[in-house]
Design an enzyme around this catalytic site. Structure first.
Site, PDB file in Angstrom:
ATOM      1  N   HIS A  76      -8.424  -6.515   4.441  1.00  0.00           N
ATOM      2  CA  HIS A  76      -8.109  -5.695   5.602  1.00  0.00           C
ATOM      3  C   HIS A  76      -9.445  -5.369   6.228  1.00  0.00           C
ATOM      4  CE1 HIS A  76      -3.807  -3.944   5.051  1.00  0.00           C
ATOM      5  NE2 HIS A  76      -3.821  -5.224   5.314  1.00  0.00           N
ATOM      6  N   TRP A 118       0.861  -1.184   0.000  1.00  0.00           N
ATOM      7  CA  TRP A 118       0.000   0.000   0.000  1.00  0.00           C
ATOM      8  C   TRP A 118       0.898   1.236   0.000  1.00  0.00           C
ATOM      9  CZ3 TRP A 118      -0.308   3.882   3.863  1.00  0.00           C
ATOM     10  CH2 TRP A 118      -1.218   4.907   3.548  1.00  0.00           C
ATOM     11  N   ASP A 161      -7.184  -4.535  10.086  1.00  0.00           N
ATOM     12  CA  ASP A 161      -6.458  -3.267   9.919  1.00  0.00           C
ATOM     13  C   ASP A 161      -7.204  -2.133  10.612  1.00  0.00           C
ATOM     14  OD1 ASP A 161      -4.763  -1.277   9.217  1.00  0.00           O
ATOM     15  OD2 ASP A 161      -5.334  -1.176   7.113  1.00  0.00           O
ATOM     16  N   LYS A 200      -7.122   2.424  -2.704  1.00  0.00           N
ATOM     17  CA  LYS A 200      -7.777   3.305  -1.745  1.00  0.00           C
ATOM     18  C   LYS A 200      -8.476   4.432  -2.485  1.00  0.00           C
ATOM     19  CE  LYS A 200      -6.644   5.756   2.500  1.00  0.00           C
ATOM     20  NZ  LYS A 200      -5.807   5.757   3.669  1.00  0.00           N
ATOM     21  N   ASP A 227     -12.362   6.505   6.206  1.00  0.00           N
ATOM     22  CA  ASP A 227     -11.418   5.429   6.525  1.00  0.00           C
ATOM     23  C   ASP A 227     -10.781   5.683   7.894  1.00  0.00           C
ATOM     24  OD1 ASP A 227      -9.660   3.273   6.125  1.00  0.00           O
ATOM     25  OD2 ASP A 227      -8.130   4.584   5.275  1.00  0.00           O
ATOM     26  N   GLU A 281      -2.997  -2.951  -2.480  1.00  0.00           N
ATOM     27  CA  GLU A 281      -4.139  -2.391  -1.741  1.00  0.00           C
ATOM     28  C   GLU A 281      -4.499  -1.002  -2.274  1.00  0.00           C
ATOM     29  OE1 GLU A 281      -3.422  -1.840   2.437  1.00  0.00           O
ATOM     30  OE2 GLU A 281      -5.518  -1.349   2.860  1.00  0.00           O
ATOM     31  N   HIS A 323     -11.857   1.445   2.506  1.00  0.00           N
ATOM     32  CA  HIS A 323     -11.266   2.166   1.378  1.00  0.00           C
ATOM     33  C   HIS A 323     -12.191   2.432   0.203  1.00  0.00           C
ATOM     34  CE1 HIS A 323      -6.763   1.472   2.484  1.00  0.00           C
ATOM     35  NE2 HIS A 323      -7.486   1.981   3.467  1.00  0.00           N
ATOM     36  N   ASP A 369      -9.560  -3.400   1.511  1.00  0.00           N
ATOM     37  CA  ASP A 369      -9.716  -2.861   2.872  1.00  0.00           C
ATOM     38  C   ASP A 369     -11.136  -2.319   2.986  1.00  0.00           C
ATOM     39  OD1 ASP A 369      -9.749  -0.857   5.003  1.00  0.00           O
ATOM     40  OD2 ASP A 369      -7.576  -1.026   5.065  1.00  0.00           O
ATOM     41  N   ASP A 389     -10.441   3.718  10.534  1.00  0.00           N
ATOM     42  CA  ASP A 389      -9.729   2.620  11.187  1.00  0.00           C
ATOM     43  C   ASP A 389     -10.136   2.396  12.635  1.00  0.00           C
ATOM     44  OD1 ASP A 389      -7.761   1.493   9.138  1.00  0.00           O
ATOM     45  OD2 ASP A 389      -7.399   3.632   8.973  1.00  0.00           O
TER      46      ASP A 389
HETATM   47  C1  RNT Z   1      -3.869   2.652   4.863  1.00  0.00           C
HETATM   48  C2  RNT Z   1      -3.976   1.190   4.566  1.00  0.00           C
HETATM   49  C3  RNT Z   1      -2.837   0.351   5.061  1.00  0.00           C
HETATM   50  C4  RNT Z   1      -2.353   0.745   6.456  1.00  0.00           C
HETATM   51  C5  RNT Z   1      -1.309  -0.172   7.039  1.00  0.00           C
HETATM   52  C6  RNT Z   1      -0.658   0.404   8.237  1.00  0.00           C
HETATM   53  O1  RNT Z   1      -4.986   3.340   4.491  1.00  0.00           O
HETATM   54  O2  RNT Z   1      -5.192   0.703   5.055  1.00  0.00           O
HETATM   55  O3  RNT Z   1      -3.192  -0.987   5.016  1.00  0.00           O
HETATM   56  O4  RNT Z   1      -3.403   0.820   7.331  1.00  0.00           O
HETATM   57  O5  RNT Z   1      -0.410  -0.536   6.067  1.00  0.00           O
HETATM   58 ZN    ZN Z   2      -5.464  -1.420   4.960  1.00  0.00          ZN
END
Ligand code: RNT
Ligand code: ZN
Length: 421
Positions: A288, A187, A328, A230, A296, A228, A264, A261, A298
């Site tokens: 993820h 990523w 994640d 986004k 996003d 990955e 994302h 993810d 997290d």
């Molecule tokens: C960031 C991505 C990625 C990170 C990690 C730390 O938007 O989701 O996966 O969260 O690599």
């Molecule tokens: Zn991620």
């Protein structure tokens, strides 16, 4: 709170019969549950800081909160992870980033080799778990104007190509050493706050960098690269070079995996609907599992319809061998070990729930064109006694039942975390 084991055994017997009436074997489901690994992101333990030290370098991940007790070094991080793993009945992996290397002497990130992760590998072997990996392509002076593999500057691209190439070597060694396939997820944050004058140049640069990275051939039994994508990030609202479409088409063309993810995409898009769309075109998928709040963000993964639907989809489409599950999130506003435990237990419970779903009945109703029964059954299934099976799985797999884990985390906080200044 401590729960009576006798009561749990009795509840299990009753619940087992209830599931049997729906044609589901709960003993089999628990057995299968043990075979499905969930990868814990090591970066929840230290707010994605890692052990390199770069003065004055901007971070490309937004972590909020300042709960005390973050791990300050690898020894602490491994101890914290071990505590978290001991409180979940799941089969675990641990997901590393380059910034968690422990080099002997000073090394730059593009010089890391598997030796710099020897302690992690030994630790994983001792615990009998697999490891996953990520080249850290952020938080470094070689991120120039927020760009890495897609930078206009050739020396910047070269630097990050070396970092990612090395990460593939490291991942393959990790896979061989642990005997478990290591997913190596790529990523990059490259993007722009405002309207780019030339999107194409960055995407061409990224394509060329990836082509160089994938010139190297690795044993796919041990190393599996995923890309990955986004949608956007704070400060990069207008343009993300590595978009979902970019990576999906690159991955399909070149036989590389993708990482999806859950945070994302547009908030109404779900990964659940994407899996069957992509698995036929790309060789591997890594998830993820995150929880985006409005964006996003997290947040720690919790139980809910979205999570259940995702795991149900994997089960119904029989994709557990093709789709790897990783977590994640990074929340620094609560106890970080509790964050891992809450997230992995929620994901694990959703996996078990999926394995217990009488999917064959839904499929039959649908194939018969009986959408009335499909909806009625879907509603009924939501209230089957999954928790009684989960409790039993916890006992059988040596993990705490219900919120018993919380007492342990509180004790660890008092004994260990609170001593970290
Ligand atoms: C960031 C991505 C990625 C990170 C990690 C730390 O938007 O989701 O996966 O969260 O690599
Ligand atoms: Zn991620």
């Amino acid at each position: 709170m401590k729960y009576s084991r006798d009561f749990i055994e009795k509840s299990y017997e009753i619940a087992r019969e209830r599931f049997a009436a729906f044609g589901v074997n709960t003993d089999e489901a628990i057995k299968r549950f043990k075979e499905i690994p969930i990868s814990l992101q090591c970066w929840q333990g230290d707010d994605v800081k890692g052990f390199e030290c770069h003065e004055g370098v901007a971070s490309q991940n937004v972590v909020t909160g300042n709960y005390p007790g973050a791990a300050r070094n690898a020894v602490e991080l491994r101890a914290d992870l071990e505590k978290a793993l001991s409180l979940s009945p799941c089969t675990h992996k641990v997901n590393l980033h380059s910034i968690y290397a422990e080099p002997v002497g000073k090394k730059d990130r593009d010089e890391y080799t598997a030796e710099d992760f020897a302690n992690w590998i030994e630790w994983a072997k001792k615990l009998g778990i697999g490891l996953d990996f990520n080249p850290t392509v952020f938080d470094h002076p070689m991120m120039v104007d927020g760009m890495s593999l897609s930078s206009r500057r050739a020396d910047v691209r070269d630097y990050w190509v070396r970092v990612v190439k090395n990460s593939r070597d490291i991942a393959e060694t990790i896979g061989r050493e642990t005997g478990k396939r290591c997913y190596n997820n790529i990523w990059i944050p490259d993007g722009m706050k405002d309207m780019p004058a030339n999107r194409m140049i960055y995407r061409q640069n990224l394509t060329e960098s990836l082509d160089r990275i994938f010139e190297d051939k690795h044993d796919k039994a041990f190393e599996c690269s995923t890309l990955e994508g986004k949608l956007f990030a704070v400060g990069l609202e207008t343009f993300t070079v590595g978009s979902h479409e970019f990576y999906l088409s690159y991955a399909a063309k070149h036989g590389v995996g993708v990482c999806l993810d859950t945070g994302h995409y547009h908030p109404t898009e779900t990964i659940t609907d994407k899996l069957s769309s992509v698995v036929g075109q790309v060789p591997d998928v890594l998830l993820h599992v995150s929880r985006g709040m409005r964006w996003d963000s997290d947040h720690v993964v919790v139980q809910g319809d979205d999570l259940t639907a995702l795991m149900n989809e994997i089960k119904r489409a029989e994709l557990f061998d093709k789709v790897a599950i990783g977590l994640d999130f990074f929340d620094a506003s609560i106890n970080r070990i509790a964050a891992w435990v809450i997230g992995v237990r929620a994901a694990g419970k959703a996996v078990l729930t999926a394995l217990l779903e009488p999917s064959h009945l839904l499929e039959k109703a649908e194939a018969d064109g009986d959408f009335t029964s499909r909806l009625a059954l879907l509603e009924e299934i939501k209230n089957l006694p999954v928790n009684a099976i989960w409790d039993k799985a916890c006992i059988d797999l040596g993990a705490p039942v219900g919120d018993e884990w919380l007492d342990e985390v509180k004790k660890y906080e008092a004994d260990v975390l609170s001593t970290r200044k």
